[in-house]
Write an enzyme that holds these catalytic residues in place. Sequence first.
Site, PDB file in Angstrom:
ATOM      1  N   HIS A   1       0.838  -1.213   0.000  1.00  0.00           N
ATOM      2  CA  HIS A   1       0.000   0.000   0.000  1.00  0.00           C
ATOM      3  C   HIS A   1       0.867   1.255   0.000  1.00  0.00           C
ATOM      4  O   HIS A   1       0.576   2.226  -0.689  1.00  0.00           O
ATOM      5  CB  HIS A   1      -0.868   0.052   1.267  1.00  0.00           C
TER       6      HIS A   1
ATOM      7  N   ASP B   1      -3.561  -7.975  -7.127  1.00  0.00           N
ATOM      8  CA  ASP B   1      -4.971  -8.327  -7.345  1.00  0.00           C
ATOM      9  C   ASP B   1      -5.276  -8.022  -8.813  1.00  0.00           C
ATOM     10  O   ASP B   1      -5.955  -7.045  -9.140  1.00  0.00           O
ATOM     11  CB  ASP B   1      -5.864  -7.521  -6.404  1.00  0.00           C
TER      12      ASP B   1
HETATM   13  O1  PAF Z   1      -7.851  -4.025  -2.896  1.00  0.00           O
HETATM   14  C1  PAF Z   1      -8.530  -3.549  -1.971  1.00  0.00           C
HETATM   15  O2  PAF Z   1      -8.041  -3.218  -0.905  1.00  0.00           O
HETATM   16  C2  PAF Z   1     -10.031  -3.396  -2.163  1.00  0.00           C
HETATM   17  O3  PAF Z   1     -10.538  -4.420  -2.952  1.00  0.00           O
HETATM   18  C3  PAF Z   1     -10.434  -2.025  -2.721  1.00  0.00           C
HETATM   19  C4  PAF Z   1      -9.869  -1.781  -4.111  1.00  0.00           C
HETATM   20  C5  PAF Z   1      -9.953  -0.917  -1.785  1.00  0.00           C
HETATM   21  C6  PAF Z   1     -11.957  -1.937  -2.820  1.00  0.00           C
HETATM   22  O4  PAF Z   1     -12.575  -2.155  -1.589  1.00  0.00           O
END
Ligand code: PAF
Length: 281
Positions: free
Chosen positions: A34, A147
């Site tokens: 992140h 993802d």
């Molecule tokens: O990847 C994630 O953390 C979630 O799927 C997202 C893109 C924030 C949507 O809730």
Amino acid sequence: MDVFKDIAALRAARADMRGRVGLVPTMGYLHDGHMALVAAARAHCDHVLASIFVNPRQFGEAADLAAYPRDVERDMALLQDAGVDALFLPGVEAMYPAGAETVVTVPSLSDRLMGALRPGHFEGVATVVCKLFNITRPDVAYFGEKDYQQLLVIRRMAADLDTGVEVVGLPTVRDADGLALSSRNVRLSPSQRQPALVLNRALDAAAEATERGAPVDDIREAAAQLLATEPQADAPGIDVQDAATLSDLKGRPNAPVVILLTARFGDVLLIDQRVATPPTA
Ligand code: PAF
């Protein structure tokens, strides 16, 4: 860093932002993956917004939602240190008030692969990301390639609905031992962590087969052989798909492929992926 739980207050703050605005949507419990998205936003945008919302509509089972790890205090400190200007931290009632029923579906990309295992998951993702785009009005939004299917679904949604948001995908961040960072890793027991490294090794083998021009069945077999060496990798799933459309492939690929792996280690479902390019592409 300003923190907004309320949509109207966030909108007012957004209206005062000039220049390029970047959004990093998250479900919290932040890790270096992140933070790489935040760093990219910080490097390329004048203002950085982040959101933390554990979206109930993308969880199939209530138990999975309840087990999702949370540590908002720590997340806020990390985002603040990384130079995020504003955090959107809504509650479920703000995002889904009574009577909210509209959903966003990207059928052909959502129904297959992980979407077939978790019906409704990508509809929940597309819906919440569309709402986050509408609320925060970013110029650009950042997501991890880990993802991969989610990234393609969001890109398609953003284009089809003329959101005007540029969707940027960034490479998977890994620990030094090769495990792809995920908020789920914390649920692995110490004895499951070493076995979980087989995913990255299986991706190496499948990518190597792709790059030497192997047919798709052999690419899949290269990953299968590695996964079979690890008895703790339960119910492994191996998909080798067209990287742009996720469609099925036959014979020797002539365009980039994505290798998508899933396996359960105890009750923790891990996913990992790699894009590989055949020599003819
Ligand atoms: O990847 C994630 O953390 C979630 O799927 C997202 C893109 C924030 C949507 O809730």
